[in-house]
Scaffold this motif. Structure first.
Motif, mmCIF file in Angstrom:
data_model
loop_
_atom_site.group_PDB
_atom_site.id
_atom_site.type_symbol
_atom_site.label_atom_id
_atom_site.label_comp_id
_atom_site.label_asym_id
_atom_site.label_seq_id
_atom_site.Cartn_x
_atom_site.Cartn_y
_atom_site.Cartn_z
ATOM 1 N N THR A 100 7.632 4.336 -2.703
ATOM 2 C CA THR A 100 6.488 4.446 -1.809
ATOM 3 C C THR A 100 6.260 3.179 -1.003
ATOM 4 N N GLU B 31 0.817 -1.216 0.000
ATOM 5 C CA GLU B 31 0.000 0.000 0.000
ATOM 6 C C GLU B 31 0.854 1.271 0.000
ATOM 7 N N SER C 88 -2.502 6.853 0.218
ATOM 8 C CA SER C 88 -1.894 8.181 0.271
ATOM 9 C C SER C 88 -2.859 9.258 -0.214
ATOM 10 N N THR D 263 -8.021 7.535 -7.963
ATOM 11 C CA THR D 263 -6.947 6.551 -8.019
ATOM 12 C C THR D 263 -5.695 7.145 -8.613
ATOM 13 N N ARG E 275 0.778 -0.451 -4.680
ATOM 14 C CA ARG E 275 1.708 0.178 -5.609
ATOM 15 C C ARG E 275 2.449 -0.904 -6.392
ATOM 16 N N TYR F 69 -5.635 4.691 -3.645
ATOM 17 C CA TYR F 69 -4.391 4.714 -2.896
ATOM 18 C C TYR F 69 -4.615 5.308 -1.505
ATOM 19 N N TYR G 16 -5.974 -0.846 1.081
ATOM 20 C CA TYR G 16 -6.041 0.020 -0.089
ATOM 21 C C TYR G 16 -5.238 -0.539 -1.264
ATOM 22 N N ARG G 17 -5.372 0.120 -2.388
ATOM 23 C CA ARG G 17 -4.738 -0.282 -3.641
ATOM 24 C C ARG G 17 -3.222 -0.391 -3.487
#
Length: 247
Positions: free
Chosen positions: A243, A119, A218, A234, A132, A216, A129-130
């Motif tokens: 990240t 994440e 973030s 997104t 990276r 994300y 969450y989505r």
């Protein structure tokens, strides 16, 4: 030697005695050879409990700021990060992303375990969450399996913004390794990287039964800090390895 001392003599016995952590699926971690441990991220303490609950040494990528603090607190933080097998990386993007990737590949090239938070940052609310895509690029370039890991109740023990932990029993659930060898040679295909990353996130969601949002973390944090309501965007796709060293 320092890692062994911290894990088995200094930190490990004390933490285990106080918090009585439990683990399920430790046998899913390969006994030898390199692998990526991909974990959800609920608390800064995740980087403490996961290494303590597995037999093999492992390394986390951590943001460089943890190693540059001033005064007694800065020294203690740096000492702790080094002692728990974490290495600093610059998360500013650009060339720093490539440097982070190279650092990760060096760890895996030694045949070691590498811990990553897909994440890219701690969840602000316990939701998954989505991911990276840097994790996918690492896995494909290094040709290593990805082991999904779910941390349980570390956010209850030490919520974001707190400095002292509560005495709560936390857990670690380790899933079966994911094999992405079918994508060999495709580490520069952004669609493949997104597909691999999504597969990892699905495995984490199923393993931990967390609520999932395809945005994300973030972006959610930025919107909350700015006082913006509504669904988070997104944003554009990026292979942002840096990240992955979450705060």
């Amino acid at each position: 030697m320092f890692y062994w001392l911290m894990k088995y003599i200094v930190i490990g016995p004390l933490v285990k005695a106080i918090f009585r952590p439990w683990v399920i699926g430790a046998g899913n971690i390969p006994q030898t050879g390199p692998a990526i441990l991909a974990s959800n991220h609920l608390s800064v303490s995740d980087s403490v409990f996961l290494p303590l609950m597995i037999e093999r040494p492992m390394t986390f990528l951590a943001k460089a700021e943890y190693f540059t603090g001033k005064g007694l607190k800065g020294w203690a933080t740096k000492w702790f990060m080094r002692g728990t097998g974490q290495i600093p990386i610059d998360r500013s993007g650009g060339s720093a992303s490539e440097a982070a990737l190279n650092t990760a590949l060096q760890v895996l090239g030694r045949g070691d375990l590498l811990g990553i938070y897909p994440e890219g940052t701690r969840s602000p609310d316990g939701i998954l969450y989505r991911g990276r895509t840097g994790i996918a690029r690492m896995a494909l370039e290094a040709k290593v399996p990805v082991v999904p890991v779910v941390m349980i109740d570390t956010d209850t023990m030490m919520p974001i913004g707190t400095s002292l932990p509560r005495v709560v029993r936390v857990g670690v659930v380790i899933g079966e390794p994911l094999d992405f060898s079918r994508y060999a040679g495709m580490e520069n295909d952004r669609y493949i990287l997104r597909s691999v990353t999504d597969e990892i996130m699905v495995a984490l969601q199923r393993l931990g039964q967390q609520q999932y949002r395809d945005v994300y973390a973030s972006s959610v944090k930025q919107q909350r800090q700015a006082g913006v309501s509504g669904a988070a965007s997104t944003g554009g796709e990026a292979t942002d390895t840096a990240t992955i060293a979450a705060d």
